[in-house]
Design an enzyme around this catalytic site. Structure first.
Site, PDB file in Angstrom:
ATOM      1  CD  GLN A  65      -3.220  -1.255   2.654  1.00  0.00           C
ATOM      2  OE1 GLN A  65      -2.811  -0.508   3.320  1.00  0.00           O
ATOM      3  NE2 GLN A  65      -3.464  -2.209   2.577  1.00  0.00           N
ATOM      4  CG  HIS A  68      -3.861  -0.817   7.422  1.00  0.00           C
ATOM      5  ND1 HIS A  68      -4.079  -1.293   8.856  1.00  0.00           N
ATOM      6  CD2 HIS A  68      -3.667  -1.499   6.545  1.00  0.00           C
ATOM      7  CE1 HIS A  68      -4.862  -1.695   7.972  1.00  0.00           C
ATOM      8  NE2 HIS A  68      -4.829  -2.115   6.755  1.00  0.00           N
ATOM      9  CE1 TYR A  93      -9.490  -8.118   6.813  1.00  0.00           C
ATOM     10  CE2 TYR A  93      -7.277  -7.616   7.890  1.00  0.00           C
ATOM     11  CZ  TYR A  93      -8.631  -7.206   6.659  1.00  0.00           C
ATOM     12  OH  TYR A  93      -8.837  -5.944   6.303  1.00  0.00           O
TER      13      TYR A  93
END
Length: 365
Positions: free
Chosen positions: A76, A145, A258
């Site tokens: 990310q 993140h 998750y």
């Protein structure tokens, strides 16, 4: 054509077309992440690999701004947000965020400001006098993140969303910048009226804590600050930001881990600030604008969130300090960024390679 009636006041009801807009492609980019308009109507667009593009939205021509610092591209991470200083017209300052490499395979978000000079040709330019004014501390391993959305308030203060970097527990630690909303002066110094200023260090920068991955930030017309953040498996959040408040991550969430491990819901721990709206299944929110234009007058004060997993544009209706999803417009692609143009049009950036820049204008039907 299905329509929605909007009433109120002495005027006849206004009918909102469904869908309310038509979409036109203007240009394409490689993994775009953020955009902001210059006063002359041209558009700055960041690409994750580390390029700052200059788009003439009238012609579709795309050039490049040089002088971008090296970014830690991967996962990310990479080049992030871009915003203009409130006095950009006189000082030419541009603020950018990006993932920055550290020692021992660590990374962290950084925010820098630089002076923008545009070429006489009108199709490029450069950044100079680049100064890093904030670094996410500590730098940690991993590539997720970062958050690193940035915004200016009407008082000139600089706001930075600082994600938990998938480390979770530091979101509750005031000596860590992870999982926080940061408030600084425009030069990176710490305002004396921050809620934890007396503690010094990283804590002094913090406005709120207990966040996960904040990828949207904007002020409503009344000056209230709203952010959205991705939940885990479920529980994406839209939050009204309140000074010094703790939003509960990872102690509470309206989603679960998750691997299926449950997390207590917000309503089990009322001492934490619960979201004004939340989503399960997730929308994977990215990009956010609260609309103040006139091209869509019936949407004045509404929020628009780009949906990644949901491949949609989500419209938010605010009633004071309350918020709800009012409509969801399928876009057929992951939407990374949402912005309002100078003329009041809505602009979207798709996610990924060969991503389209789309201009949304009212549906004439």
């Amino acid at each position: 054509m299905a329509t929605q009636r909007v009433t109120g006041g002495p005027l006849p009801p206004r009918r909102i077309p469904n869908p309310p807009f038509v979409s036109n492609e203007v240009a394409r980019f490689d993994e775009p992440w953020a955009m902001t308009f210059l006063p002359d109507g041209r558009l700055l667009v960041t690409e994750k690999r580390g390029r700052l593009r200059l788009a003439n939205v009238a012609t579709g021509q795309v050039g490049e701004i040089t002088g971008v610092p090296a970014v830690a591209y991967g996962g990310q991470g990479g080049f992030g947000d871009v915003v203009l200083h409130p006095q950009f017209a006189s000082n030419r300052l541009v603020y950018i965020s990006y993932a920055e490499a550290g020692s021992n395979n660590t990374r962290g978000a950084a925010v820098a400001r630089a002076t923008l000079a545009l070429d006489a040709s009108g199709n490029g330019g450069s950044l100079s006098n680049l100064q890093v004014i904030w670094r996410q501390a500590p730098k940690v391993t991993g590539e997720g993140h970062y958050s690193h959305r940035i915004a200016f308030g009407s008082d000139g203060k600089l706001w930075i969303t600082s994600g938990d970097r998938q480390k979770m527990d530091p979101a509750q630690d005031l000596q860590s910048a992870l999982g926080k909303l940061i408030r600084l002066n425009a030069d990176g110094s710490v305002p004396a009226d921050n809620p934890f200023a007396s503690q010094g260090g990283v804590a002094a920068q913090v406005w709120t804590l207990g966040h996960r991955n904040l990828l949207g930030i904007d002020f409503d017309p009344q000056g209230r600050l709203w952010t959205h953040e991705m939940g885990p498996a479920g529980g994406d959040e839209l939050n009204l930001i309140e000074r010094g408040s703790n939003y509960g991550w990872p102690i509470v969430s309206n989603g679960n881990h998750y691997d299926g491990t449950p997390i207590p819901n917000h309503d089990t721990r009322p001492e934490f600030n619960a979201p004004e709206a939340w989503w399960t299944p997730v929308i994977a929110p990215s990009g956010f604008v609260i609309y103040t234009g006139q091209m869509f007058p019936y949407f004045h004060g509404h929020g628009f969130i780009g949906g990644l997993a949901s491949q949609a544009l989500i419209r938010i209706e605010f009633t004071g300090t309350q918020a709800r999803e009012a409509a969801r417009y399928p876009m057929g692609q992951r939407i990374r960024e949402v912005e309002q143009g100078p003329d009041g049009a809505l602009w979207l950036l798709e996610d990924g390679s060969n991503a389209r820049l789309l201009k949304l204008t009212p549906n004439p039907n």
